[in-house]
Scaffold this motif. Sequence first.
Motif, PDB file in Angstrom:
ATOM      1  N   LYS A 180       9.495 -36.159  37.927  1.00  0.00           N
ATOM      2  CA  LYS A 180       9.636 -37.515  38.463  1.00  0.00           C
ATOM      3  C   LYS A 180      10.272 -38.446  37.431  1.00  0.00           C
ATOM      4  O   LYS A 180      11.072 -39.319  37.774  1.00  0.00           O
ATOM      5  N   LEU A 181       9.925 -38.243  36.125  1.00  0.00           N
ATOM      6  CA  LEU A 181      10.502 -39.055  35.045  1.00  0.00           C
ATOM      7  C   LEU A 181      11.858 -38.536  34.576  1.00  0.00           C
ATOM      8  O   LEU A 181      12.457 -39.092  33.657  1.00  0.00           O
ATOM      9  N   LYS A 182      12.305 -37.405  35.189  1.00  0.00           N
ATOM     10  CA  LYS A 182      13.572 -36.749  34.831  1.00  0.00           C
ATOM     11  C   LYS A 182      13.557 -36.238  33.380  1.00  0.00           C
ATOM     12  O   LYS A 182      14.606 -36.160  32.727  1.00  0.00           O
ATOM     13  N   LYS A 183      12.367 -35.921  32.883  1.00  0.00           N
ATOM     14  CA  LYS A 183      12.240 -35.251  31.582  1.00  0.00           C
ATOM     15  C   LYS A 183      12.191 -33.750  31.861  1.00  0.00           C
ATOM     16  O   LYS A 183      11.128 -33.118  31.850  1.00  0.00           O
ATOM     17  N   PHE A 184      13.362 -33.195  32.119  1.00  0.00           N
ATOM     18  CA  PHE A 184      13.428 -31.842  32.665  1.00  0.00           C
ATOM     19  C   PHE A 184      13.015 -30.766  31.653  1.00  0.00           C
ATOM     20  O   PHE A 184      12.536 -29.705  32.043  1.00  0.00           O
ATOM     21  N   ASP A 185      13.218 -31.017  30.349  1.00  0.00           N
ATOM     22  CA  ASP A 185      12.812 -30.028  29.343  1.00  0.00           C
ATOM     23  C   ASP A 185      11.299 -29.799  29.386  1.00  0.00           C
ATOM     24  O   ASP A 185      10.830 -28.659  29.371  1.00  0.00           O
ATOM     25  N   LEU A 186      10.551 -30.915  29.438  1.00  0.00           N
ATOM     26  CA  LEU A 186       9.085 -30.805  29.509  1.00  0.00           C
ATOM     27  C   LEU A 186       8.657 -30.228  30.860  1.00  0.00           C
ATOM     28  O   LEU A 186       7.728 -29.412  30.930  1.00  0.00           O
ATOM     29  N   ALA A 187       9.318 -30.656  31.906  1.00  0.00           N
ATOM     30  CA  ALA A 187       8.982 -30.134  33.235  1.00  0.00           C
ATOM     31  C   ALA A 187       9.204 -28.625  33.281  1.00  0.00           C
ATOM     32  O   ALA A 187       8.387 -27.870  33.831  1.00  0.00           O
ATOM     33  N   LYS A 188      10.296 -28.166  32.683  1.00  0.00           N
ATOM     34  CA  LYS A 188      10.613 -26.735  32.679  1.00  0.00           C
ATOM     35  C   LYS A 188       9.585 -25.949  31.872  1.00  0.00           C
ATOM     36  O   LYS A 188       9.173 -24.848  32.253  1.00  0.00           O
ATOM     37  N   GLU A 189       9.133 -26.528  30.767  1.00  0.00           N
ATOM     38  CA  GLU A 189       8.125 -25.859  29.918  1.00  0.00           C
ATOM     39  C   GLU A 189       6.828 -25.632  30.699  1.00  0.00           C
ATOM     40  O   GLU A 189       6.249 -24.546  30.670  1.00  0.00           O
ATOM     41  N   TYR A 190       6.390 -26.665  31.411  1.00  0.00           N
ATOM     42  CA  TYR A 190       5.143 -26.535  32.175  1.00  0.00           C
ATOM     43  C   TYR A 190       5.338 -25.664  33.414  1.00  0.00           C
ATOM     44  O   TYR A 190       4.409 -24.976  33.863  1.00  0.00           O
ATOM     45  N   ALA A 191       6.535 -25.676  33.988  1.00  0.00           N
ATOM     46  CA  ALA A 191       6.804 -24.816  35.139  1.00  0.00           C
ATOM     47  C   ALA A 191       6.672 -23.350  34.738  1.00  0.00           C
ATOM     48  O   ALA A 191       6.138 -22.526  35.503  1.00  0.00           O
ATOM     49  N   GLN A 192       7.149 -23.003  33.532  1.00  0.00           N
ATOM     50  CA  GLN A 192       7.035 -21.625  33.052  1.00  0.00           C
ATOM     51  C   GLN A 192       5.563 -21.235  32.865  1.00  0.00           C
ATOM     52  O   GLN A 192       5.143 -20.135  33.220  1.00  0.00           O
ATOM     53  N   LYS A 193       4.766 -22.157  32.310  1.00  0.00           N
ATOM     54  CA  LYS A 193       3.322 -21.895  32.128  1.00  0.00           C
ATOM     55  C   LYS A 193       2.638 -21.711  33.485  1.00  0.00           C
ATOM     56  O   LYS A 193       1.763 -20.853  33.634  1.00  0.00           O
ATOM     57  N   SER A 194       3.045 -22.537  34.453  1.00  0.00           N
ATOM     58  CA  SER A 194       2.460 -22.437  35.789  1.00  0.00           C
ATOM     59  C   SER A 194       2.771 -21.083  36.422  1.00  0.00           C
ATOM     60  O   SER A 194       1.900 -20.456  37.029  1.00  0.00           O
ATOM     61  N   ILE A 195       4.028 -20.610  36.251  1.00  0.00           N
ATOM     62  CA  ILE A 195       4.420 -19.310  36.814  1.00  0.00           C
ATOM     63  C   ILE A 195       3.622 -18.182  36.159  1.00  0.00           C
ATOM     64  O   ILE A 195       3.104 -17.280  36.839  1.00  0.00           O
ATOM     65  N   GLU A 196       3.512 -18.221  34.829  1.00  0.00           N
ATOM     66  CA  GLU A 196       2.775 -17.169  34.111  1.00  0.00           C
ATOM     67  C   GLU A 196       1.322 -17.106  34.582  1.00  0.00           C
ATOM     68  O   GLU A 196       0.761 -16.022  34.771  1.00  0.00           O
ATOM     69  N   THR A 197       0.709 -18.264  34.763  1.00  0.00           N
ATOM     70  CA  THR A 197      -0.692 -18.298  35.223  1.00  0.00           C
ATOM     71  C   THR A 197      -0.795 -17.878  36.684  1.00  0.00           C
ATOM     72  O   THR A 197      -1.704 -17.138  37.069  1.00  0.00           O
ATOM     73  N   ALA A 198       0.143 -18.349  37.503  1.00  0.00           N
ATOM     74  CA  ALA A 198       0.118 -18.026  38.939  1.00  0.00           C
ATOM     75  C   ALA A 198       0.263 -16.530  39.179  1.00  0.00           C
ATOM     76  O   ALA A 198      -0.378 -15.965  40.078  1.00  0.00           O
ATOM     77  N   LEU A 199       1.098 -15.864  38.386  1.00  0.00           N
ATOM     78  CA  LEU A 199       1.292 -14.416  38.548  1.00  0.00           C
ATOM     79  C   LEU A 199      -0.012 -13.648  38.336  1.00  0.00           C
ATOM     80  O   LEU A 199      -0.242 -12.614  38.959  1.00  0.00           O
ATOM     81  N   LEU A 200      -0.872 -14.176  37.479  1.00  0.00           N
ATOM     82  CA  LEU A 200      -2.161 -13.511  37.222  1.00  0.00           C
ATOM     83  C   LEU A 200      -3.101 -13.634  38.415  1.00  0.00           C
ATOM     84  O   LEU A 200      -3.999 -12.810  38.580  1.00  0.00           O
ATOM     85  N   THR A 201      -2.923 -14.677  39.236  1.00  0.00           N
ATOM     86  CA  THR A 201      -3.802 -14.846  40.406  1.00  0.00           C
ATOM     87  C   THR A 201      -3.482 -13.854  41.513  1.00  0.00           C
ATOM     88  O   THR A 201      -4.321 -13.564  42.365  1.00  0.00           O
ATOM     89  N   LYS A 202      -2.213 -13.356  41.530  1.00  0.00           N
ATOM     90  CA  LYS A 202      -1.733 -12.449  42.581  1.00  0.00           C
ATOM     91  C   LYS A 202      -1.806 -13.079  43.977  1.00  0.00           C
ATOM     92  O   LYS A 202      -1.836 -12.382  44.991  1.00  0.00           O
ATOM     93  N   ASP A 203      -1.886 -14.403  44.007  1.00  0.00           N
ATOM     94  CA  ASP A 203      -1.899 -15.132  45.275  1.00  0.00           C
ATOM     95  C   ASP A 203      -0.457 -15.570  45.573  1.00  0.00           C
ATOM     96  O   ASP A 203       0.117 -16.373  44.834  1.00  0.00           O
ATOM     97  N   PRO A 204       0.160 -15.064  46.657  1.00  0.00           N
ATOM     98  CA  PRO A 204       1.578 -15.357  46.922  1.00  0.00           C
ATOM     99  C   PRO A 204       1.874 -16.843  47.091  1.00  0.00           C
ATOM    100  O   PRO A 204       2.923 -17.313  46.684  1.00  0.00           O
ATOM    101  N   VAL A 205       0.950 -17.613  47.685  1.00  0.00           N
ATOM    102  CA  VAL A 205       1.193 -19.041  47.880  1.00  0.00           C
ATOM    103  C   VAL A 205       1.192 -19.775  46.546  1.00  0.00           C
ATOM    104  O   VAL A 205       2.044 -20.629  46.289  1.00  0.00           O
ATOM    105  N   VAL A 206       0.243 -19.439  45.665  1.00  0.00           N
ATOM    106  CA  VAL A 206       0.180 -20.068  44.341  1.00  0.00           C
ATOM    107  C   VAL A 206       1.435 -19.710  43.541  1.00  0.00           C
ATOM    108  O   VAL A 206       2.045 -20.566  42.882  1.00  0.00           O
ATOM    109  N   ILE A 207       1.834 -18.429  43.591  1.00  0.00           N
ATOM    110  CA  ILE A 207       3.029 -17.976  42.867  1.00  0.00           C
ATOM    111  C   ILE A 207       4.278 -18.672  43.411  1.00  0.00           C
ATOM    112  O   ILE A 207       5.126 -19.168  42.656  1.00  0.00           O
ATOM    113  N   ALA A 208       4.388 -18.735  44.735  1.00  0.00           N
ATOM    114  CA  ALA A 208       5.555 -19.362  45.369  1.00  0.00           C
ATOM    115  C   ALA A 208       5.656 -20.835  45.000  1.00  0.00           C
ATOM    116  O   ALA A 208       6.738 -21.349  44.707  1.00  0.00           O
ATOM    117  N   THR A 209       4.522 -21.545  44.992  1.00  0.00           N
ATOM    118  CA  THR A 209       4.517 -22.971  44.652  1.00  0.00           C
ATOM    119  C   THR A 209       5.041 -23.198  43.247  1.00  0.00           C
ATOM    120  O   THR A 209       5.877 -24.076  43.004  1.00  0.00           O
TER     121      THR A 209
END
Length: 583
Positions: free
Chosen positions: A193-222
């Motif tokens: 929202k603040l267009k700080k894409f470097d920080l947004a990308k860093e947290y998006a990667q963390k979210s993906i890594e954590t979501a993959l561990l849940t094995k929940d397709p909706v969480v991973i897709a989000t």
Amino acid sequence: MIKNPIYIILFLYNFCFGFQNKKTETDSISYYKENNDPIKAINFANKQANSSLKKRNFKKYCDLKYEQALLYESFNDVENAIKILFESRKIAEKNHLYDKLVDIHWKVGNLYTTSFEFQKAQSHLHKAKKNAEKLKDTVLLSKTHQGLCRYHGTVDSDSLKYYIDKVALYTKNSKDLKEKSKAYDNYVFYYNKLKKFDLAKEYAQKSIETALLTKDPVVIATAKVNAALIEMEGERNYKKAIEIYESVLKLFPNNENTKIVASCFLNASYAYEKIGDYKKALEYSNKYFELYDSMINGRIEKATREIETKYQLDKAALIFKEKENIIVEKQKRNQNISLLLAFLLLLSGLIFYFYYQNLVLKQKNKLKNIDNDLQFKIISATLDGQDQERNKISQVLHDNVSATLSSVGLHLSAFETSLSNEQREDLKKTRLLLKQAHDKVRDLSHELVSPLLVKFGLQFALSDLCEKNSNTLLKITYHSLIPNSKKFDIEFETKIYYIVSELINNIIKHSQATEAQLNVYEENDYFCFVLKDNGKGFENDSVHKTEGFGLTQIKARVKNMQGTVVIKSKKGEGTAIIIKVKE
């Protein structure tokens, strides 16, 4: 004639007390939900909750009331859901059940956020947080702060970052990977929202890594969809975004989650267009429209409309069922008292018999009155459901389908420069067909809901309705004593508009009139209008015989609006219909 009333008394005694209650099969809320019987689910939850309250099992009572509120929420009945939660709040507060108070205030806060009552939402979410702090429970603290994140994100508040940090703190050592992924998604939303894409990308990667561990397709897709948006908006790396969207689509091979899949098709189409692969862009655009068309033309919208209408009917039926149960319980109690008196005073048996018969007759009359009232409520509920359907379909056609057709036109214009003369001719025909489709969607939207009613209010809409239905055979004039600047509630205006529209249709179809007049005025706190015509008319004593389903619907709707309908007519002298409804 009854020869020996004592025999009747003995028979009634054996009938009332001789039967042994048969055990019913075990039932539950989940059982009724699985069998799509929400009325029984709500009644069962209410019955069990009252039983738990009598046994002083207050925690179970609060849990059952919470389940009951969730059932109302599933029907989109926010008002009753909040009412049920407030009932359980009294018990939880009285017995210091702070964990239950957290859940209650959290759910009420979320319901008010959904209903755009932000001041109430904030109050209840802070109460939930305060009770969670008393318990020092990190799971409940994370839950309450996540609710506050949602609230502050909705109202675009400067406090959003504070609550995002709090959620991250409470989920830092949590074993619930879904909650941790959600905490990272909060940061992605904030920094994007603040267009700080470097920080947004860093947290998006963390979210993906954590979501993959849940094995929940909706969480991973989000998590992945958030990352793809950053690649497109921040990095302009459309190829990378396409890779991500393709991986998300593999999670739902049969388009199980239509919302996520539709978003991926549309965004992937845009990304392919940006890299110059117009064939793929068109392919994914077609997939999006096919999926969207299926939602519009049968599955999603139809299911939603059925649920909304069914809820209105079920609600009316539930009110009737509750009233009927009260009468039946009162009847049983009076019957038992009467039988007991009969055995103590055998000589008064005959008096008791006539008293009992009179009581039964009264109860039957009450049930008959309730049944008549229910019929009007069912008709009114059906009409309300139809109004919701009209408004929703009109909104979808105007806001989504029309906008999408316009977007397709822009895409076609972008393609035009790269085409040959022969292809441009084909494209010209395609754009002509697209314009025809756009015009038809717009016209249908206007037919479903009057644009004048939405933009300028009831006065202009009624004037236009009279003018639109006037012709060389029938002239309809409109007069109003209410200032044009005065506005009413949109739901009220919509109901009045459809009532007048139905009455004018009746004049056109049945009256053979050449002139009609609609007069509108206010009287005390009532909105009043009179519709007169110079048609063939009919005798007043035959009104009930001649009125059709349309007039019955109008009477039901007016009664539900706390109003009255008066019909004055005489054969050969026309008809006047006077309607007054509470503003």
